[in-house]
Design a protein around this motif. Structure first.
Motif, mmCIF file in Angstrom:
data_model
loop_
_atom_site.group_PDB
_atom_site.id
_atom_site.type_symbol
_atom_site.label_atom_id
_atom_site.label_comp_id
_atom_site.label_asym_id
_atom_site.label_seq_id
_atom_site.Cartn_x
_atom_site.Cartn_y
_atom_site.Cartn_z
ATOM 1 N N ALA A 75 -43.367 102.384 -21.264
ATOM 2 C CA ALA A 75 -42.026 101.821 -21.429
ATOM 3 C C ALA A 75 -41.946 100.983 -22.698
ATOM 4 O O ALA A 75 -40.965 101.067 -23.460
ATOM 5 N N ARG A 92 -37.544 105.348 -22.183
ATOM 6 C CA ARG A 92 -37.783 103.946 -21.802
ATOM 7 C C ARG A 92 -37.045 103.622 -20.521
ATOM 8 O O ARG A 92 -37.613 103.074 -19.573
ATOM 9 N N ASP A 93 -35.762 103.972 -20.489
ATOM 10 C CA ASP A 93 -34.949 103.671 -19.311
ATOM 11 C C ASP A 93 -35.480 104.384 -18.072
ATOM 12 O O ASP A 93 -35.513 103.814 -16.982
ATOM 13 N N ARG A 94 -35.932 105.621 -18.255
ATOM 14 C CA ARG A 94 -36.490 106.360 -17.111
ATOM 15 C C ARG A 94 -37.766 105.702 -16.605
ATOM 16 O O ARG A 94 -37.968 105.566 -15.397
ATOM 17 N N TRP A 95 -38.641 105.285 -17.530
ATOM 18 C CA TRP A 95 -39.883 104.624 -17.111
ATOM 19 C C TRP A 95 -39.606 103.297 -16.421
ATOM 20 O O TRP A 95 -40.251 102.962 -15.432
ATOM 21 N N LEU A 96 -38.663 102.547 -16.934
ATOM 22 C CA LEU A 96 -38.321 101.282 -16.276
ATOM 23 C C LEU A 96 -37.783 101.535 -14.873
ATOM 24 O O LEU A 96 -38.106 100.808 -13.933
ATOM 25 N N GLU A 97 -36.986 102.588 -14.717
ATOM 26 C CA GLU A 97 -36.477 102.963 -13.400
ATOM 27 C C GLU A 97 -37.627 103.331 -12.462
ATOM 28 O O GLU A 97 -37.679 102.895 -11.311
ATOM 29 N N LEU A 98 -38.579 104.134 -12.953
ATOM 30 C CA LEU A 98 -39.734 104.505 -12.135
ATOM 31 C C LEU A 98 -40.541 103.276 -11.723
ATOM 32 O O LEU A 98 -40.960 103.159 -10.569
ATOM 33 N N ARG A 100 -39.481 100.194 -11.391
ATOM 34 C CA ARG A 100 -38.716 99.436 -10.384
ATOM 35 C C ARG A 100 -38.791 100.105 -9.019
ATOM 36 O O ARG A 100 -38.941 99.435 -7.999
ATOM 37 N N GLU A 101 -38.665 101.442 -9.003
ATOM 38 C CA GLU A 101 -38.738 102.170 -7.741
ATOM 39 C C GLU A 101 -40.108 101.989 -7.079
ATOM 40 O O GLU A 101 -40.182 101.748 -5.874
#
Length: 109
Positions: A75, A92-98, A100-101
């Protein structure tokens, strides 16, 4: 980076060709890199073969920590890359989402 796009077959066998993250750290870091790269690329990971190549089972607690740290690293890398590579912001946004999940899933466990 220890993922399967950075390997090459030669006379001596299979070798890594990108040593950007090369170090004398724990094998769990390499395995975490393999796992996060496979997840990012939507690929199945030949996990059993990868672990066998290292000659020992990974420490599960350390591996979990390394997987999370590798996600943070990726990220951060995409955050820097977004300045010149527009699609890096999406990654980056996808990794941050992962991240958080995964954190939310652990909190529920």
């Amino acid at each position: 980076d220890a993922h399967f796009y950075n390997v090459m077959e030669c006379e001596r066998g299979t070798v890594w060709i990108d040593l950007e993250d090369g170090c004398l750290g724990p094998v769990e870091w390499d395995l975490a890199t393999l796992q996060t790269a496979a997840r990012r690329l939507g690929q199945d990971l030949p996990w059993r073969e990868a672990v066998t190549a290292y000659g020992r089972a990974p420490d599960r607690d350390l591996l979990g920590l390394m997987i999370e740290l590798r996600g943070v690293y990726v990220a951060a890398w995409h955050t820097v890359g977004a300045a010149t590579i527009p699609e890096s912001a999406l990654w980056r946004d996808r990794w941050l989402e992962l991240l958080r999940e995964e954190r939310a899933n652990r909190a529920r466990s």
